[in-house]
Scaffold this active site. Structure first.
Site, PDB file in Angstrom:
ATOM      1  N   LYS A  35       0.840  -1.204   0.000  1.00 62.84           N
ATOM      2  CA  LYS A  35       0.000   0.000   0.000  1.00 62.84           C
ATOM      3  C   LYS A  35       0.873   1.252   0.000  1.00 62.84           C
ATOM      4  O   LYS A  35       2.066   1.188   0.310  1.00 62.84           O
ATOM      5  CB  LYS A  35      -0.924  -0.030   1.219  1.00 62.84           C
ATOM      6  CG  LYS A  35      -0.193  -0.052   2.553  1.00 62.84           C
ATOM      7  CD  LYS A  35      -1.151  -0.410   3.694  1.00 62.84           C
ATOM      8  CE  LYS A  35      -0.395  -0.426   5.024  1.00 62.84           C
ATOM      9  NZ  LYS A  35      -1.224  -0.936   6.122  1.00 62.84           N
ATOM     10  N   ARG A 130     -10.979  -0.203  14.122  1.00 65.19           N
ATOM     11  CA  ARG A 130     -10.651   0.645  12.991  1.00 65.19           C
ATOM     12  C   ARG A 130     -11.408   0.164  11.757  1.00 65.19           C
ATOM     13  O   ARG A 130     -12.202   0.891  11.190  1.00 65.19           O
ATOM     14  CB  ARG A 130      -9.131   0.611  12.769  1.00 65.19           C
ATOM     15  CG  ARG A 130      -8.634   1.585  11.742  1.00 65.19           C
ATOM     16  CD  ARG A 130      -7.129   1.491  11.572  1.00 65.19           C
ATOM     17  NE  ARG A 130      -6.704   0.220  10.968  1.00 65.19           N
ATOM     18  CZ  ARG A 130      -5.485   0.008  10.460  1.00 65.19           C
ATOM     19  NH1 ARG A 130      -4.571   0.963  10.509  1.00 65.19           N
ATOM     20  NH2 ARG A 130      -5.167  -1.151   9.937  1.00 65.19           N
ATOM     21  N   TYR A 244      15.995  29.979   9.306  1.00 64.04           N
ATOM     22  CA  TYR A 244      14.794  30.616   9.832  1.00 64.04           C
ATOM     23  C   TYR A 244      14.841  30.711  11.349  1.00 64.04           C
ATOM     24  O   TYR A 244      15.263  29.774  12.031  1.00 64.04           O
ATOM     25  CB  TYR A 244      13.545  29.810   9.439  1.00 64.04           C
ATOM     26  CG  TYR A 244      13.086  30.034   8.022  1.00 64.04           C
ATOM     27  CD1 TYR A 244      12.721  31.302   7.572  1.00 64.04           C
ATOM     28  CD2 TYR A 244      12.999  28.966   7.138  1.00 64.04           C
ATOM     29  CE1 TYR A 244      12.287  31.494   6.262  1.00 64.04           C
ATOM     30  CE2 TYR A 244      12.557  29.147   5.826  1.00 64.04           C
ATOM     31  CZ  TYR A 244      12.205  30.418   5.406  1.00 64.04           C
ATOM     32  OH  TYR A 244      11.775  30.605   4.130  1.00 64.04           O
ATOM     33  N   MET A 292      11.733  24.350   3.779  1.00 62.50           N
ATOM     34  CA  MET A 292      10.914  23.572   2.848  1.00 62.50           C
ATOM     35  C   MET A 292      11.770  22.775   1.861  1.00 62.50           C
ATOM     36  O   MET A 292      11.510  21.598   1.611  1.00 62.50           O
ATOM     37  CB  MET A 292       9.955  24.490   2.085  1.00 62.50           C
ATOM     38  CG  MET A 292       8.968  23.720   1.225  1.00 62.50           C
ATOM     39  SD  MET A 292       7.929  24.807   0.237  1.00 62.50           S
ATOM     40  CE  MET A 292       6.971  25.627   1.484  1.00 62.50           C
TER      41      MET A 292
HETATM   42  C1  LIG Z   1      -0.523  -1.878   6.862  1.00 58.68           C
HETATM   43  C2  LIG Z   1      -1.141  -3.179   7.169  1.00 58.68           C
HETATM   44  C3  LIG Z   1      -0.371  -4.361   7.175  1.00 58.68           C
HETATM   45  C4  LIG Z   1       1.132  -4.338   7.113  1.00 58.68           C
HETATM   46  O1  LIG Z   1       1.604  -3.919   8.382  1.00 58.68           O
HETATM   47  P1  LIG Z   1       3.140  -3.777   8.743  1.00 58.68           P
HETATM   48  O2  LIG Z   1       3.138  -3.365  10.174  1.00 58.68           O
HETATM   49  O3  LIG Z   1       3.672  -2.699   7.839  1.00 58.68           O
HETATM   50  O4  LIG Z   1       3.796  -5.071   8.505  1.00 58.68           O
HETATM   51  C5  LIG Z   1      -1.031  -5.573   7.307  1.00 58.68           C
HETATM   52  N1  LIG Z   1      -2.378  -5.622   7.458  1.00 58.68           N
HETATM   53  C6  LIG Z   1      -3.138  -4.507   7.516  1.00 58.68           C
HETATM   54  C7  LIG Z   1      -4.603  -4.622   7.700  1.00 58.68           C
HETATM   55  C8  LIG Z   1      -2.554  -3.256   7.378  1.00 58.68           C
HETATM   56  O5  LIG Z   1      -3.313  -2.157   7.446  1.00 58.68           O
END
Ligand SMILES: *Cc1c(COP(=O)(O)O)cnc(C)c1O
Length: 353
Positions: A35, A130, A244, A292
């Site tokens: 992802k 979640r 800055y 930046m």
């Molecule tokens: C992001 C995620 C993972 C991977 O988690 P890591 O801690 O990066 O290994 C696996 N399952 C779900 C549902 C996630 O949101």
């Protein structure tokens, strides 16, 4: 050249996948979570390297990422969508053969009505609150869902990076209560869960951060180096300030290098006056505020001013930078900016499982 170079070691990522795969029994499959553009490292190059290493199942957060991944990988590998089947995604899920992890009764209804017979998984909430169906909701829909044969029942741990946290065992018990005896393949562990041991592995693990060299996978090979070019140097006198808000003031005549990268490139402003850059084994303090597009470093102790300094490398990994900046390695990686020139390392015949 005024842009920094981010070097991404695809062999390290492949080796990390194989190492995490070896952490579970041979019968346990190991997926790869890619992802957020493979945690910021570039899904176009990272996903094929993981496929060559042996990964056959991938997970992304949303259907659009899955569509991109399907173009990259072609037909074959299974692509799971952690966000499930959202309104408007049906055509994409169908045409690109994506496998949504359905999170709610509404998603179950949407999926079974719009795409009957199309593969799906179920995401259960075991305490993280979640995503996923809670126990009562699951009990109510399970008979219908199970008849449609989900590919996977999954849940996610909230505290897996803390092995002694009581939440781990509590979530495990909840997952077992909801899924024992159903005869459907199960997935519970991300990187942290893999390291908690075999009780947490079930049929499929889903590592993400460990692939990219991050904690909690302590033995991970680092996957990134970030080299910033020095674009100007100047001498300052004692009493002169740099950057800055004048947060750094020279206490003696000093040589200051200005480097090209800043908070717009994912270097947190909280690193101001706190972190070191590296010229090989020589530390070079970052001084003044991170701005930046630029940072400044005190190179007074260096006989020659190098053309570049590393902020991520052998002496300072993503978790080190995160600790100094008050965040986590995940955030450092996913914030690495689009302005960097990206270089991918891969041995010609490398990564074969
Ligand atoms: C992001 C995620 C993972 C991977 O988690 P890591 O801690 O990066 O290994 C696996 N399952 C779900 C549902 C996630 O949101």
């Amino acid at each position: 050249m005024a842009t920094a170079t981010l070097t991404i070691d695809l062999d390290a990522i492949a080796a990390n996948w194989q190492a995490l795969d070896r952490h579970s029994a041979p019968g346990v499959q190991t997926a790869a979570v890619v992802k957020a553009d493979a945690y910021g490292l570039g899904i176009d190059r990272v996903a094929p390297a993981l496929a060559r290493a042996g990964a056959r199942r991938f997970f992304v957060a949303v259907a659009e990422e899955g569509a991109r991944l399907r173009q990259v990988l072609g037909p074959g590998p299974q692509i799971g969508i952690l966000g499930g089947h959202m309104a408007g995604d049906t055509e994409m899920i169908h045409d690109l053969d994506l496998t949504p992890m359905l999170n709610s009764l509404q998603q179950v209804t949407r999926h079974l009505e719009s795409l009957p017979g199309h593969p799906f998984g179920i995401q259960l909430d075991t305490g993280m609150n979640r995503l996923g169906m809670e126990e009562a909701e699951w009990r109510a829909v399970a008979p219908i869902v199970l008849e449609a044969r989900p590919e996977l029942l999954m849940s996610h741990l909230a505290c897996a990076d803390e092995p002694d946290h009581p939440m781990n065992a509590a979530q495990l018990a909840s997952f077992r209560r909801m899924t024992d005896g159903l005869g459907i393949p199960r997935s519970f562990a991300a990187t942290g869960g893999i390291l908690l041991g075999p009780d947490y592995h079930f049929d499929l693990t889903r590592p993400g951060i460990g692939l990219y060299g991050g904690q909690p996978f302590a033995q991970a090979h680092p996957a990134v180096t970030l080299s910033l070019p020095v674009i100007q140097t100047r001498e300052v006198q004692a009493g002169e300030a740099v950057g800055y808000s004048c947060t750094w003031v020279a206490d003696r005549p000093s040589t200051i290098a200005t480097l090209s990268a800043g908070y717009a490139d994912g270097l947190p402003r909280t690193l101001s006056n706190k972190v070191h850059l590296w010229d090989g084994d020589t530390p070079v303090p970052l001084i003044g505020r991170v701005s930046m597009d630029l940072i400044t470093a005190d190179v007074s102790h260096m006989p020659d001013i190098p053309r570049t300094l590393d902020i991520l490398g052998p002496h300072q990994g993503v978790d080190d930078l995160a600790a100094i900046g008050g965040t986590i390695g995940y955030e450092i990686l996913t914030a690495l900016g689009p302005r960097y020139g990206r270089r991918y390392l891969e041995r010609r015949n490398g990564g074969q499982a």
